[in-house]
Each structure stands twice: as C-alpha cells, then as structure tokens.
Write a protein that holds these residues in place. Structure first.
Motif, short mmCIF file in Angstrom:
data_model
loop_
_atom_site.label_atom_id
_atom_site.label_comp_id
_atom_site.label_asym_id
_atom_site.label_seq_id
_atom_site.Cartn_x
_atom_site.Cartn_y
_atom_site.Cartn_z
N LYS A 131 0.93 -1.25 0.09
CA LYS A 131 -0.13 0.09 -0.09
C LYS A 131 0.91 1.20 -0.02
N GLN A 132 1.79 1.68 0.54
CA GLN A 132 3.19 2.51 1.25
C GLN A 132 3.70 2.65 -0.75
N VAL A 133 3.76 1.62 -0.77
CA VAL A 133 4.38 1.88 -2.60
C VAL A 133 3.82 2.64 -3.61
N CYS A 134 2.41 1.83 -3.74
CA CYS A 134 1.69 2.33 -4.35
C CYS A 134 0.73 4.15 -3.82
N GLN A 135 1.21 3.99 -2.91
CA GLN A 135 0.91 5.58 -2.52
C GLN A 135 2.24 6.39 -2.97
N ILE A 136 3.15 6.55 -2.89
CA ILE A 136 4.44 6.94 -3.51
C ILE A 136 3.74 7.00 -4.37
N LEU A 137 4.18 6.00 -5.08
CA LEU A 137 3.47 5.88 -7.00
C LEU A 137 2.33 7.38 -7.39
N GLU A 138 1.65 7.33 -6.50
CA GLU A 138 0.78 7.79 -7.03
C GLU A 138 0.87 9.77 -6.29
N LYS A 139 2.21 9.61 -5.53
CA LYS A 139 2.20 10.92 -5.61
C LYS A 139 2.97 10.91 -6.21
N LYS A 140 3.84 10.34 -7.59
CA LYS A 140 4.43 10.74 -8.66
C LYS A 140 3.77 10.81 -9.39
N LYS A 141 2.09 11.03 -9.29
CA LYS A 141 1.33 10.35 -10.58
C LYS A 141 1.86 9.51 -11.47
N LYS A 142 2.11 8.18 -11.33
CA LYS A 142 2.40 7.79 -12.14
C LYS A 142 1.24 6.08 -11.98
N MET A 143 0.19 7.11 -12.74
CA MET A 143 -0.98 6.33 -12.19
C MET A 143 -1.40 4.67 -13.44
N GLN A 144 -0.82 4.73 -14.37
CA GLN A 144 -0.31 3.80 -14.92
C GLN A 144 0.32 2.17 -14.61
#
Length: 647
Positions: free
Chosen positions: A500-513
């Motif tokens: 979940k933390q990995v996904c949150q970090i990627l969302e903050k970086k706007k790597k939605m794909q």
C-alpha cells in the motif's frame, strides 16, 4: 538600317545558342530525332531565360525543309519566314491581351486548317497563366486531342496559376535561372563579335545585376554601350546602374567591423548626396560581405572573379575579421534590407541596420536573431547556472529554521538573490533527495508531527514479542536499513501494508499507469534483494516486468525497504511460485514475533550487539540532522523516526 537591340539581334537561332538550359535543349533534340514529339509543351521559368526563343527554334526544327531536324538550317524559306515572324504556320498569341473565352473559340476554329508551307501548325501561347478560367476550360478538349498537324507550346513565368487540368495535358520543362558565370561569358562573346571593349569585371557586374536573365543582361550592356566613349569598365557600369564603388565598399565594411558609427553615417550621407537609393548601400554591402565569406571558405572560387583586380585587398580584409562576425553582420543586414524595402523611410532602416551590425546587435525590428548571437546567449546562461550552483553549495542553513526562514536566507552573490533562481525543493525528477553539498550531513530529516495511521510495525532485525507488541500501539512506516546485510525484513503479515505504501508513493509521483497495473497484485515474498508480486492476468505480468514500469516500483521500494530491491511479477499458478511459498513459510517460523523460542534468542542477539531501536523526540535529534533533513520530511509527510545506537 535601324538599330536593333542586342537582345533581339542575338536571340538564339539554334538549340546550342540557348544559354544555361542544356538539360532542356538536349531533351527536345532527342525527341525530334527519334520522332517522339508531344502534342503540347509547357515552358516555365523566370523572365529572360529562353522560353520563347526555344519555342521558335523548336518550330523551325519541326518545319525546316531538311527536317524534322534537331539542327534547323535557318536559311530555307520556311526558317526565314519563321525568323521574320511572317510564317502562317507559327502563331504567337499573347495571352495577356487575348485571354477571353472568345479568343479561345477563334483559336479552335482555326486549328482545323492544314499548315500553309510546313509540316506542323504550332501555336505559341505566351504568358498563358493570364487566361481566364472560362478560357482554360474552353481550351481543355482541344489541348488534350488536337489535330495531328497541331502542336501547342505554352510559356509562363507563373506556372502555379495554371489549372492542374492544363498541366496534366502537357509535357512540362522548367527553365532555370541562368548563372552569373554563364551570363558573363555570353556578354564577353557578344562584345567580341560586336567589337565592344568591356572588362571582365564590368561583365561580371552586369551578369550579377541581370539576376539570372539573359535578356536583362544584354539590355544593360546596350545601355552601357550607348553611354561609353571607350572601354566599358567597372566604374562606368557602377555609375550607370547607380551602384557604389569598390573602394567605398571596403571602407564601409571596415567601419562596420571596427564599430565606427560616425564613419558609417558619413558614408551613407555621401551616397545619398550622389543621388543613389539608400537600399543600394545594403545590397552592395551584402554582396561584398558574401565575397568575404566565400573567400574565407573557398579562396579559389570562380565567383570571386569580379575581385580579380582587388584580390589582395579582399584577402587582407578577410584575414582581419572572424567568420562568425561576417555571418552575424550578414544576418542583420539582410533583415534590415527587407525592412527598408517596405519602409516609408528607407534611409532610417538602412542607417539602423548598419549601426546595429557595427555594434554587435543580433536582432532587428522583426526580432530575428542570428546563430552566433544565440550561441553567445546560451554560453552566458551556462556560465550563470554554473555560478549559481557554486553559490548554492556554499549556503549554510541554521539548525531548526523554518521553511519561511530558509527562503529568506540571502545568497552569497546578489546576482542570484531573487527567489526564482533557487529550487523550491531539494528533490530530483524521481522524487528522491538530491545529493547534499560537500560538508553537509546526509542524516534523515526530523519532523515535529503526529504519527500517521499505518498498519506496518517498525521492525529492526528480529525484535522480541513484548517489544513488538509495544510498538504496535504506535505503528509507523518500515524503517530504512543501512546495508543489505543488516536489512530489517518485514514479516509476511506486513506485506500488504508495504505494498500500500508503494502504491501511495507512485500516486504522489502521478505514475497512475504503473499503479493501475500493480495495485491488485499480491506480495508473496520479500527477501534480501527481491520482492515477488503475483498478478492474475498474463497481460499485467508482462507490463509489470517492463523496465519503464518496474524501475518506478524499485525506486518506491528503495524508499521503504532500502536500496537494492527489485520487483518481479508472476502470474497466479506459475510453477516458480511454489519455491517462494516455501521460503515464505520458513520466514513465518523464523521471523514471527509470537514464537517464545524466538523471543529469547532475539533478545540475546540484540544484547550481544549492544544495539537497540528507540523512538526519539524531535528535540533529541542533532542539529546537523535537522539542518539538512527538514525539507525531506516536508516531502514525506508525518512519520516516526528511529535512531539506532550502539554501545
């Protein structure tokens, strides 16, 4: 006998006499020799390049008594009648004055009659682009299928105005602009035959001023002959054509190169008092600068033949100036000439262009910059950025300062004291902390904030069960280990929280794909260097294992578990997953904090190493750590800080 202008007297009489159009004349000669003559031709090109002359030569070649032949005799009755414009079989039509549909209807009525004395009836329609749309439409059918004894030759200087329906029915020949060298050679040949004394330099000036047209060159020669008492030299030609002298050009160029504005203005005054147009100054100076440019690039070029009597002066001036300066001045003066042609006050535009060129100006009224000036601006910006980087490395931020206080800290150099030159945050494009300047500590940042809700317990090595239960009361993110050998590996119960933390970090970086691909994945195993992810779709597995996907996941894992981790995705049911499931079961036994046997051994292990993990208050953090790492906490948000101490 009345005087005949040179361009009429020396009109080409054979294909070989046509200057500078060999690619066309040879093709027409081969067509005549092989009896593959088309029924319609279109001759297009600039004025004075031989379009109408070639059409008349072609008409004589087709109707000569010795032909059809590619070399008409010009002595038989048919050839003489065509040369004199008296032939009934060669009809010249001026489309500028006969452009209506009625004129085309009359043409259609006359083409059905057979030739009077030759083999072919040839219609030469000059300036055909002047016909009206209705006239073109009326000509279409006749042009496509004329009688066997009719040939159409259309001539124009503006082929783009002719409808495609007409172009598609003709063989098109594009006459090129004649080179100045060919024109000069033709002028010298005609002058020799006419017993005219003219210098090579004067012939070259006439060829340049003719702008690619042979007819214009011979008209200028005619003008010089009528005003010359003896030899036609460069001075006479320049005076008749309103051009400036060679010595004046050398002196003006030196003034521009030496940044002498007073000399430039005085020179312009002299030329204007002589009755010459101000625009001539720029035109002549551009030609002189072109000669300098060509001499620097190719000193043996035939184009420099006009400077045969002043080649020494040209070489000296070319050696005193850099090629980049010549390019820059050429660009400025060309733009100034364009402005002067459309300006109500051309003298102002000329003086402005000359002064800008002499002062190193790189832009004009149209804000056009040349290449060398742009390169200089880029170099200046590069130097400025370098000095800015050096200034940033010298900044020392006081411990415990707030963000506002840090923004108000002045830089060492006032040149960079505006806030727009400073980076807002010390992070790179991937979202990670940049390498700090030399001498500044890289200890993780401290933040006075409440811990965020999380389901991952802080784990350092293998802690006892009692210690783990106390830590669960205030959960925090998984701490970042120092090295791979001493990594704190999370237990399987914490895998979901890590992901979940990995996904949150990627969302903050706007790597939605990337997030949409891995969000529904299940973490099966986390080892020393690898994270195994299980996905249900083979398509998702393929995408997750692509480098442009997993590199972002690996960066996020480095921020949570430490550097060196690599994510690999497998599809549900893959045989290789059995080995990782076995490893996972072993990890559950060895790492589980609920095992009493493990608790004792872990306590001893920690005691033996004299190390412990404890949570600290913000005030207990060293000032050096706070100095550098406050910005990082602003990026990461709320978290717990653990400090490992060794006795």
């Amino acid at each position: 006998m009345a005087y005949i202008a040179l361009y009429r007297k020396w009109r080409p009489k054979t294909f070989e006499d046509v200057v500078g159009q060999r690619q066309i004349t040879e093709t027409l000669q081969k067509a005549i020799d092989t009896d593959k003559v088309a029924h319609a031709y279109l001759f297009s090109g600039p004025r004075g390049t031989g379009k109408t002359s070639t059409a008349k030569i072609f008409a004589r070649a087709m109707n000569c008594v010795h032909g059809p032949t590619s070399h008409p005799c010009n002595t038989c009755d048919v050839c003489r009648h065509i040369l004199a414009g008296e032939s009934l079989d060669v009809i010249e039509i001026d489309a500028a004055s006969n452009r209506s549909i009625e004129d085309i209807r009359n043409l259609r009525e006359t083409i059905k009659f057979m030739p009077a004395e030759g083999r072919k009836k040839i219609y030469i329609i000059d300036e055909v682009h002047m016909l009206t749309t209705e006239a073109f439409n009326a000509l279409l059918k006749t042009l496509e299928e004329p009688p066997a004894h009719v040939i159409f030759i259309l001539a124009t200087t503006e082929p783009e105005k002719i409808p495609m329906t007409i172009l598609s029915r003709c063989q098109r020949y594009e006459f090129r602009r004649i080179t100045s060298q060919d024109i000069a050679e033709r002028i010298l040949y005609i002058a020799d035959k006419e017993h005219i004394d003219i210098s090579k330099g004067a012939a070259h000036i006439l060829s340049v001023q003719a702008d690619g047209g042979m007819r214009d060159a011979l008209s200028l020669l005619d003008q010089c002959v009528s005003n010359a008492d003896g030899t036609i030299d460069e001075t006479l030609v320049r005076n008749l054509l309103g051009l400036v002298g060679r010595d004046w050009l050398f002196s003006l160029a030196d003034a521009v190169f030496s940044h002498k504005g007073d000399v430039i203005i005085s020179a312009v005054d002299d030329i204007v008092r002589m009755g010459k147009e101000p625009r001539v100054i720029l035109t002549e100076l551009l030609e002189h600068l072109r000669a300098l440019m060509l001499y620097q690039a190719a000193p043996e070029s035939d184009t420099l033949s006009a400077y045969a009597d002043s080649m020494k002066e040209l070489a000296e001036q070319a050696g005193r100036v850099e090629p980049g300066q010549v390019f820059r001045i050429l660009g400025v003066l060309q733009e100034a000439l364009m402005t002067a042609k459309n300006s109500p006050a051309p003298r102002v535009a000329v003086e402005m262009g000359l002064l800008m060129a002499s002062q190193g100006g790189s832009t004009s009224t149209h804000a056009v910059s040349d290449t060398s000036a742009g390169a200089a601006q880029i170099q200046a910006l590069t130097d400025r950025v370098t000095r800015l980087e050096q200034a940033l490395c010298q900044i020392r931020v006081p411990a415990g300062s707030t963000k506002k206080e840090r923004e108000e800290i002045p830089l060492p150099d006032d040149e960079f004291s505006h806030s727009g030159d400073l980076p807002d945050e010390p992070y790179d494009d991937a979202g990670f902390f940049r390498t700090p300047p030399a001498g500044v500590s890289s200890v993780p940042p401290i933040q006075d904030k409440e811990p965020p809700p999380a389901s991952v317990q802080p784990v350092s090595r293998d802690i006892p069960a009692a210690q783990a239960s106390s830590a669960s009361a205030s959960p925090s993110p998984v701490p970042i280990p120092e090295t791979a050998s001493s990594r704190a590996l999370p237990v399987p119960e914490n895998y979901d929280a890590v992901w979940k933390q990995v996904c949150q970090i990627l969302e903050k970086k706007k790597k939605m794909q990337v997030v949409s691909c891995i969000r529904l994945g299940r973490v099966l195993y986390i080892g020393e260097t690898e994270v195994i992810l299980v996905l249900k779709s083979a398509f998702m597995v393929k995408r997750a294992n692509r480098e442009d996907y997993y590199k972002y996941v690996d960066e996020a894992l480095a921020g949570i578990l430490g550097k060196g981790y690599h994510m690999r995705a497998y599809q549900e049911g893959d045989p290789e997953l059995a080995g990782y499931e076995k490893k996972n079961s072993e990890i559950t036994v060895t790492r589980s904090p609920a095992s009493p046997e493990k608790t004792k051994s872990d306590t001893v292990s920690v005691s033996e190493e004299d190390a412990a993990m404890k949570s600290v208050a913000p005030g207990d953090i060293p000032a050096a750590a706070r100095q550098v790492l406050d910005p990082l906490l602003e990026k990461l948000g709320d978290c717990h800080i653990y400090v490992e101490t060794k006795k």
